[in-house]
Design a protein around this motif. Structure first.
Motif, PDB file in Angstrom:
ATOM      1  N   HIS A 151      -3.149 -30.979 -43.076  1.00 38.87           N
ATOM      2  CA  HIS A 151      -3.045 -31.916 -41.955  1.00 38.87           C
ATOM      3  C   HIS A 151      -2.785 -31.175 -40.658  1.00 38.87           C
ATOM      4  CE1 HIS A 151      -0.363 -34.409 -39.307  1.00 38.87           C
ATOM      5  NE2 HIS A 151      -1.474 -35.117 -39.337  1.00 38.87           N
ATOM      6  N   GLY A 152      -3.401 -31.652 -39.590  1.00 37.90           N
ATOM      7  CA  GLY A 152      -3.151 -31.112 -38.266  1.00 37.90           C
ATOM      8  C   GLY A 152      -3.622 -32.073 -37.199  1.00 37.90           C
ATOM      9  N   PHE A 153      -3.199 -31.803 -35.972  1.00 39.83           N
ATOM     10  CA  PHE A 153      -3.664 -32.623 -34.858  1.00 39.83           C
ATOM     11  C   PHE A 153      -3.635 -31.817 -33.579  1.00 39.83           C
ATOM     12  CE2 PHE A 153       0.914 -33.547 -35.151  1.00 39.83           C
ATOM     13  CZ  PHE A 153       1.351 -33.428 -33.833  1.00 39.83           C
ATOM     14  N   VAL A 154      -4.397 -32.303 -32.608  1.00 36.35           N
ATOM     15  CA  VAL A 154      -4.378 -31.763 -31.262  1.00 36.35           C
ATOM     16  C   VAL A 154      -4.055 -32.918 -30.319  1.00 36.35           C
ATOM     17  CG1 VAL A 154      -6.874 -32.041 -30.850  1.00 36.35           C
ATOM     18  CG2 VAL A 154      -5.577 -30.326 -29.564  1.00 36.35           C
ATOM     19  N   THR A 155      -3.181 -32.648 -29.351  1.00 37.43           N
ATOM     20  CA  THR A 155      -2.831 -33.687 -28.388  1.00 37.43           C
ATOM     21  C   THR A 155      -3.942 -33.793 -27.349  1.00 37.43           C
ATOM     22  OG1 THR A 155      -1.571 -32.159 -26.981  1.00 37.43           O
ATOM     23  CG2 THR A 155      -0.371 -33.294 -28.742  1.00 37.43           C
ATOM     24  N   LEU A 156      -4.224 -35.005 -26.928  1.00 31.39           N
ATOM     25  CA  LEU A 156      -5.292 -35.250 -25.971  1.00 31.39           C
ATOM     26  C   LEU A 156      -4.774 -35.530 -24.567  1.00 31.39           C
ATOM     27  CD1 LEU A 156      -7.562 -37.448 -28.265  1.00 31.39           C
ATOM     28  CD2 LEU A 156      -7.729 -34.983 -27.803  1.00 31.39           C
ATOM     29  N   GLU A 157      -3.463 -35.586 -24.435  1.00 30.48           N
ATOM     30  CA  GLU A 157      -2.833 -35.755 -23.122  1.00 30.48           C
ATOM     31  C   GLU A 157      -1.419 -35.198 -23.188  1.00 30.48           C
ATOM     32  OE1 GLU A 157      -1.516 -40.351 -22.977  1.00 30.48           O
ATOM     33  OE2 GLU A 157      -3.676 -40.067 -23.228  1.00 30.48           O
ATOM     34  N   ASP A 158      -0.769 -35.113 -22.047  1.00 28.94           N
ATOM     35  CA  ASP A 158       0.605 -34.603 -21.979  1.00 28.94           C
ATOM     36  C   ASP A 158       1.582 -35.558 -22.663  1.00 28.94           C
ATOM     37  OD1 ASP A 158      -0.261 -32.444 -20.452  1.00 28.94           O
ATOM     38  OD2 ASP A 158       0.350 -33.335 -18.540  1.00 28.94           O
ATOM     39  N   ASN A 159       2.684 -34.984 -23.138  1.00 31.04           N
ATOM     40  CA  ASN A 159       3.835 -35.750 -23.646  1.00 31.04           C
ATOM     41  C   ASN A 159       3.494 -36.692 -24.792  1.00 31.04           C
ATOM     42  OD1 ASN A 159       5.754 -34.612 -21.785  1.00 31.04           O
ATOM     43  ND2 ASN A 159       4.684 -35.781 -20.204  1.00 31.04           N
ATOM     44  N   CYS A 160       2.883 -36.147 -25.822  1.00 28.97           N
ATOM     45  CA  CYS A 160       2.552 -36.936 -27.008  1.00 28.97           C
ATOM     46  C   CYS A 160       3.684 -36.861 -28.014  1.00 28.97           C
ATOM     47  CB  CYS A 160       1.268 -36.417 -27.661  1.00 28.97           C
ATOM     48  SG  CYS A 160      -0.202 -36.764 -26.698  1.00 28.97           S
ATOM     49  N   GLU A 161       4.023 -38.013 -28.570  1.00 30.23           N
ATOM     50  CA  GLU A 161       5.021 -38.083 -29.636  1.00 30.23           C
ATOM     51  C   GLU A 161       4.341 -38.597 -30.903  1.00 30.23           C
ATOM     52  OE1 GLU A 161       9.021 -39.539 -28.812  1.00 30.23           O
ATOM     53  OE2 GLU A 161       8.422 -39.654 -26.689  1.00 30.23           O
ATOM     54  N   VAL A 162       4.611 -37.905 -31.998  1.00 33.37           N
ATOM     55  CA  VAL A 162       4.011 -38.241 -33.297  1.00 33.37           C
ATOM     56  C   VAL A 162       5.144 -38.473 -34.281  1.00 33.37           C
ATOM     57  CG1 VAL A 162       2.564 -37.394 -35.180  1.00 33.37           C
ATOM     58  CG2 VAL A 162       1.923 -36.937 -32.802  1.00 33.37           C
ATOM     59  N   SER A 163       5.016 -39.542 -35.045  1.00 31.48           N
ATOM     60  CA  SER A 163       5.992 -39.881 -36.073  1.00 31.48           C
ATOM     61  C   SER A 163       5.248 -39.951 -37.404  1.00 31.48           C
ATOM     62  CB  SER A 163       6.626 -41.253 -35.738  1.00 31.48           C
ATOM     63  OG  SER A 163       7.500 -41.650 -36.746  1.00 31.48           O
ATOM     64  N   TYR A 164       5.845 -39.357 -38.446  1.00 32.40           N
ATOM     65  CA  TYR A 164       5.182 -39.444 -39.743  1.00 32.40           C
ATOM     66  C   TYR A 164       6.175 -39.466 -40.884  1.00 32.40           C
ATOM     67  CZ  TYR A 164       5.503 -34.297 -39.572  1.00 32.40           C
ATOM     68  OH  TYR A 164       5.937 -32.991 -39.467  1.00 32.40           O
ATOM     69  N   LYS A 165       5.775 -40.211 -41.895  1.00 35.27           N
ATOM     70  CA  LYS A 165       6.543 -40.329 -43.123  1.00 35.27           C
ATOM     71  C   LYS A 165       6.009 -39.309 -44.118  1.00 35.27           C
ATOM     72  CE  LYS A 165       7.626 -45.241 -42.909  1.00 35.27           C
ATOM     73  NZ  LYS A 165       9.019 -44.951 -42.746  1.00 35.27           N
ATOM     74  N   CYS A 166       6.901 -38.774 -44.976  1.00 29.68           N
ATOM     75  CA  CYS A 166       6.524 -37.805 -46.006  1.00 29.68           C
ATOM     76  C   CYS A 166       7.094 -38.243 -47.357  1.00 29.68           C
ATOM     77  CB  CYS A 166       7.074 -36.422 -45.685  1.00 29.68           C
ATOM     78  SG  CYS A 166       6.491 -35.737 -44.140  1.00 29.68           S
ATOM     79  N   SER A 167       6.354 -37.934 -48.411  1.00 26.68           N
ATOM     80  CA  SER A 167       6.811 -38.311 -49.753  1.00 26.68           C
ATOM     81  C   SER A 167       7.657 -37.241 -50.429  1.00 26.68           C
ATOM     82  CB  SER A 167       5.605 -38.651 -50.646  1.00 26.68           C
ATOM     83  OG  SER A 167       4.805 -37.496 -50.826  1.00 26.68           O
ATOM     84  N   ASP A 168       7.875 -36.118 -49.739  1.00 27.99           N
ATOM     85  CA  ASP A 168       8.781 -35.078 -50.236  1.00 27.99           C
ATOM     86  C   ASP A 168       9.407 -34.404 -49.025  1.00 27.99           C
ATOM     87  OD1 ASP A 168      10.191 -33.189 -51.771  1.00 27.99           O
ATOM     88  OD2 ASP A 168       8.461 -32.728 -53.036  1.00 27.99           O
ATOM     89  N   THR A 169      10.515 -33.702 -49.245  1.00 27.29           N
ATOM     90  CA  THR A 169      11.208 -33.059 -48.137  1.00 27.29           C
ATOM     91  C   THR A 169      10.746 -31.638 -47.925  1.00 27.29           C
ATOM     92  OG1 THR A 169      12.972 -32.391 -49.632  1.00 27.29           O
ATOM     93  CG2 THR A 169      13.260 -34.458 -48.437  1.00 27.29           C
TER      94      THR A 169
END
Length: 132
Positions: free
Chosen positions: A114-132
Motif C-alpha cells: 500500500h502507498g499513496f501520494v498527496t495531491l495537495e498540501d496538508n493532507c491527513e490520512v486515517s486508516y484502520k489495520c487488522s494487526d499492530t
C-alpha cells in the motif's frame, strides 16, 4: 475495482443545512461486502507538502495487515499492489483518488502493498489495520 479483493468503498453521506453525516465503518455493513477482518489499530498521518509519497508498505506473515484507508483532509492517490506469491494478478495494481470531499475509502487486504501520494498540501490520512 479491477483487482479483487481490493475494494473501493463509497459511504453514503446524509446532508442537511448543518452539513453531513456518514458511517465510515460498521461490522454488519462490511460483512455484506465480504470484509470480515477485525481491525485492532487506527493510524492517522499528516503530509504537509503536496506530492509527498508514502509507501509502498507491506507487512509479512504472521503480521500481515488488512487496511481500510480514507483521506480526512485534502486529496490523495491511493494504490494497492498485489504481492501474493502465485496470485494470477501478482504485480498488478489498482488506485483511486480518496479525498475529504468524496469520502471514499479503500479496503486493502493482506497480501497487498500500500502507498499513496498527496495531491495537495496538508493532507491527513486515517486508516484502520487488522494487526499492530
Amino acid at each position: 475495482m479491477a483487482l479483487s479483493p481490493v475494494q473501493l468503498i463509497r459511504p453514503k453521506r446524509f446532508g442537511d443545512s448543518r452539513g453531513w453525516f456518514t458511517e465510515v465503518y460498521s461490522v454488519p455493513a462490511f460483512e455484506k461486502l465480504g470484509i470480515t477482518c477485525t481491525f485492532v489499530q487506527d493510524n492517522h498521518s499528516l503530509s504537509v507538502p503536496a506530492f509527498t509519497l508514502r509507501g509502498l508498505h507491506f507487512q509479512t506473515p504472521p503480521r500481515g495487515q488488512d487496511k481500510l484507508v480514507r483521506c480526512v483532509r485534502g486529496r490523495i492517490f491511493d494504490v494497492a499492489v498485489d504481492i501474493r506469491n502465485g496470485s494470477p494478478t501478482y504485480g498488478q495494481w489498482v488506485g483511486a483518488e480518496l479525498s475529504a470531499e468524496n469520502g471514499h475509502q479503500l479496503f486493502i487486504p493482506i497480501g497487498f502493498a500500500h502507498g499513496f501520494v498527496t495531491l495537495e498540501d496538508n493532507c491527513e490520512v486515517s486508516y484502520k489495520c487488522s494487526d499492530t
